[in-house]
Scaffold this active site. Structure first.
Site, PDB file in Angstrom:
ATOM      1  N   GLY A 134       1.386  -4.727  14.590  1.00  0.00           N
ATOM      2  CA  GLY A 134       0.677  -4.373  15.818  1.00  0.00           C
ATOM      3  C   GLY A 134       1.339  -3.265  16.620  1.00  0.00           C
ATOM      4  O   GLY A 134       0.996  -3.046  17.781  1.00  0.00           O
ATOM      5  N   GLY A 145       2.292  -0.521   9.361  1.00  0.00           N
ATOM      6  CA  GLY A 145       1.505  -0.850   8.176  1.00  0.00           C
ATOM      7  C   GLY A 145       0.122  -0.219   8.174  1.00  0.00           C
ATOM      8  O   GLY A 145      -0.029   0.980   7.937  1.00  0.00           O
ATOM      9  N   SER A 146      -0.891  -1.033   8.469  1.00  0.00           N
ATOM     10  CA  SER A 146      -2.281  -0.586   8.293  1.00  0.00           C
ATOM     11  C   SER A 146      -2.690   0.552   9.220  1.00  0.00           C
ATOM     12  O   SER A 146      -3.648   1.264   8.934  1.00  0.00           O
ATOM     13  CB  SER A 146      -3.235  -1.774   8.464  1.00  0.00           C
ATOM     14  OG  SER A 146      -3.052  -2.358   9.731  1.00  0.00           O
ATOM     15  N   THR A 181       7.681  -8.411   1.769  1.00  0.00           N
ATOM     16  CA  THR A 181       7.085  -9.698   1.393  1.00  0.00           C
ATOM     17  C   THR A 181       7.873 -10.323   0.230  1.00  0.00           C
ATOM     18  O   THR A 181       7.302 -10.834  -0.736  1.00  0.00           O
ATOM     19  CB  THR A 181       5.573  -9.555   1.061  1.00  0.00           C
ATOM     20  OG1 THR A 181       4.970  -8.657   2.000  1.00  0.00           O
ATOM     21  CG2 THR A 181       4.837 -10.887   1.182  1.00  0.00           C
ATOM     22  N   ARG A 201       1.288  -1.478   2.023  1.00  0.00           N
ATOM     23  CA  ARG A 201       0.697  -2.675   1.398  1.00  0.00           C
ATOM     24  C   ARG A 201      -0.572  -2.303   0.636  1.00  0.00           C
ATOM     25  O   ARG A 201      -1.461  -1.662   1.176  1.00  0.00           O
ATOM     26  CB  ARG A 201       0.368  -3.724   2.467  1.00  0.00           C
ATOM     27  CG  ARG A 201       0.009  -5.092   1.878  1.00  0.00           C
ATOM     28  CD  ARG A 201      -0.223  -6.141   2.971  1.00  0.00           C
ATOM     29  NE  ARG A 201       0.888  -6.244   3.903  1.00  0.00           N
ATOM     30  CZ  ARG A 201       2.016  -6.904   3.670  1.00  0.00           C
ATOM     31  NH1 ARG A 201       2.196  -7.492   2.500  1.00  0.00           N
ATOM     32  NH2 ARG A 201       2.965  -6.950   4.569  1.00  0.00           N
ATOM     33  N   GLU A 217       8.595   1.087   2.472  1.00  0.00           N
ATOM     34  CA  GLU A 217       8.557  -0.278   1.940  1.00  0.00           C
ATOM     35  C   GLU A 217       7.275  -0.489   1.139  1.00  0.00           C
ATOM     36  O   GLU A 217       6.188  -0.158   1.608  1.00  0.00           O
ATOM     37  CB  GLU A 217       8.603  -1.272   3.114  1.00  0.00           C
ATOM     38  CG  GLU A 217       8.257  -2.698   2.731  1.00  0.00           C
ATOM     39  CD  GLU A 217       7.921  -3.588   3.931  1.00  0.00           C
ATOM     40  OE1 GLU A 217       7.205  -4.575   3.739  1.00  0.00           O
ATOM     41  OE2 GLU A 217       8.363  -3.290   5.064  1.00  0.00           O
ATOM     42  N   LYS A 277      13.592  -8.638  11.770  1.00  0.00           N
ATOM     43  CA  LYS A 277      12.273  -8.055  11.971  1.00  0.00           C
ATOM     44  C   LYS A 277      11.513  -8.995  12.901  1.00  0.00           C
ATOM     45  O   LYS A 277      11.249 -10.156  12.530  1.00  0.00           O
ATOM     46  CB  LYS A 277      11.616  -7.955  10.590  1.00  0.00           C
ATOM     47  CG  LYS A 277      10.159  -7.657  10.570  1.00  0.00           C
ATOM     48  CD  LYS A 277       9.709  -7.493   9.116  1.00  0.00           C
ATOM     49  CE  LYS A 277       8.621  -8.470   8.767  1.00  0.00           C
ATOM     50  NZ  LYS A 277       8.005  -8.230   7.467  1.00  0.00           N
TER      51      LYS A 277
END
Length: 206
Positions: free
Chosen positions: A159, A179-180, A69, A17, A40, A129
């Site tokens: 998470g 992700g992050s 998204t 992202r 992704e 998901k």
């Protein structure tokens, strides 16, 4: 390589992202070198279609490239034009799922309850998901797996850490979206490589 083969080879999805077209190939190369096989690019990143197209052209033989998204059927069409093969959403919109399957692509909608999961599967979802996984503990995934069709993979996203992957795997999660804790805008390649390796090690241990 099919989505199923990629998931079997490495059941981790890298969620990039905020990535830009200028850095996407270097980050993709770093992840693929570490063993990741599904990448992704969320559509709320800068020039996402350009990034997806670059990844497909450069790594389409080695990895499955998807868009995240994705909220509308017209976005599905835009993504399909890049050569991407996976549509991932934070929600379960039957129109998006149907448009994805009509385009011959893998559909992974986000669900938070068994009711949403069954509705998504009925619309044609390839897998679901569990999102956000912070609010869907392994115990709940285990209960879902007892009633959902066995061939439908459940991916835990949101998470997920190297520490909690084993619990989710034991509960029946077929894969994980990261992700992050893997990539944020501004993360350097050495850090991404190190984090990518830690997740691969945790996946193997799980």
């Amino acid at each position: 390589m099919t989505f199923e083969e990629a998931l079997k080879a490495c059941n981790l999805v890298a969620i990039l992202r905020g990535i830009t077209p200028g850095e996407v190939e270097a980050v993709g190369e770093t992840l693929i070198a570490a063993g990741w096989r599904i990448i992704e690019v969320p559509l709320n990143s800068p020039e996402p279609l350009k990034s997806i197209e670059k990844l497909v052209k450069r790594f389409g033989e080695q990895a499955i490239i998807g868009a995240g998204t994705v909220l509308t059927p017209s976005q599905v069409a835009d993504v399909a034009a890049t050569g991407s093969r996976v549509i991932i959403s934070p929600n379960a919109n039957p129109e998006v799922i149907r448009a994805t399957r009509a385009a011959g692509m893998v559909s992974l909608p986000g669900v938070a309850t068994p009711t949403e999961a069954f509705a998504a599967i009925e619309a044609g979802a390839t897998g679901v998901k569990a999102f956000p996984a912070e609010s869907i503990p392994p115990l709940i995934i285990k209960a879902w797996k007892a009633v959902l069709p066995k061939e439908i993979p459940v991916l835990a996203v949101g998470g997920v850490t190297p520490e909690n992957m084993t619990a989710y795997s034991q509960a029946g999660a077929a894969g994980f979206g990261i992700g992050s804790s893997l990539y944020k805008p501004g993360t350097d390649l050495a850090t991404i490589a190190e984090r990518a390796k830690k997740f691969i090690e945790a996946m193997r241990a799980a």
